[in-house]
Every structure is written in C-alpha cells, then in structure tokens.
Design a protein around this motif. Structure first.
Motif, PDB file in Angstrom:
ATOM      1  N   LYS A   9       0.819  -1.214   0.000  1.00 50.55           N
ATOM      2  CA  LYS A   9       0.000   0.000   0.000  1.00 50.55           C
ATOM      3  C   LYS A   9       0.861   1.276   0.000  1.00 50.55           C
ATOM      4  O   LYS A   9       2.059   1.227   0.274  1.00 50.55           O
ATOM      5  CB  LYS A   9      -0.930  -0.022   1.221  1.00 50.55           C
ATOM      6  N   TYR A  49     -12.536  -2.349  -3.819  1.00 51.22           N
ATOM      7  CA  TYR A  49     -13.082  -2.535  -2.466  1.00 51.22           C
ATOM      8  C   TYR A  49     -14.611  -2.504  -2.462  1.00 51.22           C
ATOM      9  O   TYR A  49     -15.222  -2.077  -1.477  1.00 51.22           O
ATOM     10  CB  TYR A  49     -12.527  -1.463  -1.527  1.00 51.22           C
ATOM     11  N   HIS A  52     -16.851  -3.369   0.431  1.00 48.01           N
ATOM     12  CA  HIS A  52     -16.946  -2.454   1.579  1.00 48.01           C
ATOM     13  C   HIS A  52     -17.844  -1.249   1.301  1.00 48.01           C
ATOM     14  O   HIS A  52     -17.863  -0.300   2.083  1.00 48.01           O
ATOM     15  CB  HIS A  52     -15.552  -1.968   1.993  1.00 48.01           C
ATOM     16  N   PHE A  57     -15.650   3.623   6.683  1.00 47.07           N
ATOM     17  CA  PHE A  57     -14.242   3.889   6.419  1.00 47.07           C
ATOM     18  C   PHE A  57     -13.885   3.883   4.924  1.00 47.07           C
ATOM     19  O   PHE A  57     -12.748   4.167   4.564  1.00 47.07           O
ATOM     20  CB  PHE A  57     -13.355   2.884   7.165  1.00 47.07           C
ATOM     21  N   GLU A  60     -12.256   7.118   3.322  1.00 44.03           N
ATOM     22  CA  GLU A  60     -10.880   7.263   3.827  1.00 44.03           C
ATOM     23  C   GLU A  60      -9.950   6.242   3.163  1.00 44.03           C
ATOM     24  O   GLU A  60      -8.813   6.548   2.796  1.00 44.03           O
ATOM     25  CB  GLU A  60     -10.917   7.033   5.343  1.00 44.03           C
ATOM     26  N   LEU A  61     -10.458   5.029   2.992  1.00 42.08           N
ATOM     27  CA  LEU A  61      -9.682   3.956   2.369  1.00 42.08           C
ATOM     28  C   LEU A  61      -9.359   4.299   0.909  1.00 42.08           C
ATOM     29  O   LEU A  61      -8.223   4.114   0.455  1.00 42.08           O
ATOM     30  CB  LEU A  61     -10.474   2.638   2.463  1.00 42.08           C
ATOM     31  N   THR A  91      -5.461  -6.970  10.787  1.00 39.08           N
ATOM     32  CA  THR A  91      -5.721  -5.711  10.062  1.00 39.08           C
ATOM     33  C   THR A  91      -5.180  -4.516  10.823  1.00 39.08           C
ATOM     34  O   THR A  91      -4.581  -3.615  10.235  1.00 39.08           O
ATOM     35  CB  THR A  91      -7.248  -5.544   9.858  1.00 39.08           C
ATOM     36  N   ARG A 102       2.406  -6.398   9.096  1.00 39.78           N
ATOM     37  CA  ARG A 102       1.689  -5.223   9.615  1.00 39.78           C
ATOM     38  C   ARG A 102       2.263  -4.757  10.949  1.00 39.78           C
ATOM     39  O   ARG A 102       2.247  -3.555  11.246  1.00 39.78           O
ATOM     40  CB  ARG A 102       0.195  -5.522   9.706  1.00 39.78           C
ATOM     41  N   LYS A 109      -4.902   1.076  11.507  1.00 32.24           N
ATOM     42  CA  LYS A 109      -5.840   0.177  10.835  1.00 32.24           C
ATOM     43  C   LYS A 109      -5.961   0.521   9.341  1.00 32.24           C
ATOM     44  O   LYS A 109      -6.115  -0.360   8.498  1.00 32.24           O
ATOM     45  CB  LYS A 109      -7.212   0.298  11.499  1.00 32.24           C
ATOM     46  N   ASN A 112      -1.988   0.179   6.935  1.00 37.70           N
ATOM     47  CA  ASN A 112      -1.518  -1.116   7.440  1.00 37.70           C
ATOM     48  C   ASN A 112      -0.634  -1.871   6.448  1.00 37.70           C
ATOM     49  O   ASN A 112      -0.538  -3.084   6.484  1.00 37.70           O
ATOM     50  CB  ASN A 112      -2.702  -1.969   7.916  1.00 37.70           C
ATOM     51  N   HIS A 115      -2.219  -5.471   1.669  1.00 38.75           N
ATOM     52  CA  HIS A 115      -3.531  -6.108   1.503  1.00 38.75           C
ATOM     53  C   HIS A 115      -3.301  -7.555   1.080  1.00 38.75           C
ATOM     54  O   HIS A 115      -2.298  -7.855   0.431  1.00 38.75           O
ATOM     55  CB  HIS A 115      -4.337  -5.388   0.416  1.00 38.75           C
ATOM     56  N   GLY A 116      -4.238  -8.417   1.412  1.00 42.52           N
ATOM     57  CA  GLY A 116      -4.210  -9.789   0.914  1.00 42.52           C
ATOM     58  C   GLY A 116      -5.621 -10.294   0.687  1.00 42.52           C
ATOM     59  O   GLY A 116      -6.538  -9.954   1.434  1.00 42.52           O
TER      60      GLY A 116
HETATM   61  P1  CMP Z   1      -7.433  -4.493   3.565  1.00 38.97           P
HETATM   62  O1  CMP Z   1      -6.921  -5.870   3.837  1.00 38.97           O
HETATM   63  O2  CMP Z   1      -6.822  -3.767   2.431  1.00 38.97           O
HETATM   64  O3  CMP Z   1      -9.017  -4.579   3.339  1.00 38.97           O
HETATM   65  C1  CMP Z   1      -9.866  -3.511   3.633  1.00 38.97           C
HETATM   66  C2  CMP Z   1      -9.174  -2.400   4.322  1.00 38.97           C
HETATM   67  O4  CMP Z   1     -10.005  -1.487   4.977  1.00 38.97           O
HETATM   68  C3  CMP Z   1      -8.318  -2.979   5.432  1.00 38.97           C
HETATM   69  O5  CMP Z   1      -7.205  -3.630   4.864  1.00 38.97           O
HETATM   70  C4  CMP Z   1      -8.016  -1.744   6.268  1.00 38.97           C
HETATM   71  O6  CMP Z   1      -6.844  -1.093   5.857  1.00 38.97           O
HETATM   72  C5  CMP Z   1      -9.208  -0.870   5.953  1.00 38.97           C
HETATM   73  N1  CMP Z   1     -10.014  -0.701   7.149  1.00 38.97           N
HETATM   74  C6  CMP Z   1     -10.738  -1.625   7.785  1.00 38.97           C
HETATM   75  N2  CMP Z   1     -11.336  -1.098   8.846  1.00 38.97           N
HETATM   76  C7  CMP Z   1     -10.990   0.193   8.889  1.00 38.97           C
HETATM   77  C8  CMP Z   1     -11.291   1.255   9.747  1.00 38.97           C
HETATM   78  N3  CMP Z   1     -12.098   1.071  10.791  1.00 38.97           N
HETATM   79  N4  CMP Z   1     -10.747   2.446   9.464  1.00 38.97           N
HETATM   80  C9  CMP Z   1      -9.953   2.618   8.388  1.00 38.97           C
HETATM   81  N5  CMP Z   1      -9.633   1.641   7.524  1.00 38.97           N
HETATM   82  C10 CMP Z   1     -10.138   0.440   7.788  1.00 38.97           C
END
Ligand code: CMP
Length: 134
Positions: A9, A49, A52, A57, A60-61, A91, A102, A109, A112, A115-116
């Motif tokens: 990332k 994503y 999600h 989040f 922000e992601l 995570t 990580r 969070k 991090n 990703h996987g």
């Molecule tokens: P990833 O494995 O890339 O899959 C989804 C991502 O969402 C996860 O890693 C985190 O980096 C992100 N994520 C999950 N929960 C939160 C959170 N509460 N706040 C910000 N990012 C989050």
C-alpha cells in the motif's frame, strides 16, 4: 499451487519498505509470479473494495489507496491465501503478532502496509482485476 493477490500500500511505498516486504514474502517461500506498480484511480479503488460499499471507512480507504503508487503482486505457494494473511498479521497493526508485516511496517488500521485476498473467490477476482493472465 494456490495463488493470492498482495498489495503493497501507499504508506509502505512512501516509507521505502517495498523491497523489505517483498524479501520477507520470498523468505517465507512464496513465489512472486506477477508484479506491477500502479497508481490507482478513485474509480478503481472503489471497484476493488466494492465489498466495503457503504462502510464508514470506505472514503478514507479510497483516499489513502489513491494517495500514491502501490505495488500489486501475485504470490504462489501451497495455501497461499491463508499463508499470506498469516504473514501479514491482523488488520490493525496494534493487534498484529511480532514478526508480521503489519506489526513491522503498519502504523494504523488504515495505514496497514499491505492487503491480501481473503478467500479463493476474492483471490480470483482480485488477480483478474489487475492482470490479464496470472
Ligand atoms: P485491507 O486488507 O486492504 O481490506 C480492507 C481495508 O479497509 C483494510 O485492509 C483496512 O486497511 C481498511 N479498514 C478496515 N477497517 C478500517 C477502519 N475502521 N478504518 C480505516 N480503515 C479500515
């Protein structure tokens, strides 16, 4: 042999940790079968994503994942999906075990480091998202 998708990332790229992470990966017996640097667009990050969608989040992601280049990698090994998730750790880096990616390279969070894919279906979708053939 199973394949999974890893993403290094923007936080790990920016901190200069990409090669250290790739070295950790290969030292754990994964074969790197595809590798590419990408600058994701917001559209691509939202598509990637999609599961999600609606989560608080996600904006922000998406901002984070488009904040700089990422490296996308296809890894191959017996039980690669679970193996890569184990090597990444939890995570939230604060919850991740010593020695995991990580724990070593993540800072929050959101930031991090990697990703996987979380299942065989996700791995197939995520690999096809970035690569024509893998
Ligand atoms: P990833 O494995 O890339 O899959 C989804 C991502 O969402 C996860 O890693 C985190 O980096 C992100 N994520 C999950 N929960 C939160 C959170 N509460 N706040 C910000 N990012 C989050």
């Amino acid at each position: 042999m199973e394949k999974t998708l890893a993403i290094i990332k923007p936080d790990a790229m920016q901190a200069g940790n990409a090669f250290a992470i790739l070295e950790l990966i290969t030292n754990h017996g994964f074969k790197i079968v595809r590798l590419a640097e990408k600058q994701l667009t917001a559209y691509q990050a939202e598509e990637f994503y999609a599961e999600h969608k609606g989560r608080p989040f996600l904006p922000e992601l998406v901002t984070f994942m488009t904040s700089g280049p990422v490296v996308v990698v296809v890894l191959e090994k017996d039980n690669a999906i679970l193996g890569w998730r184990d090597l990444m750790g939890a995570t939230d880096p604060a919850q991740a075990h010593e020695g995991t990616v990580r724990k070593l390279f993540g800072t929050s969070k959101g930031n991090n480091a990697t990703h996987g894919s979380d299942s065989q279906a996700s791995a197939a979708r995520e690999i096809a998202f970035f690569f024509d053939r893998a």
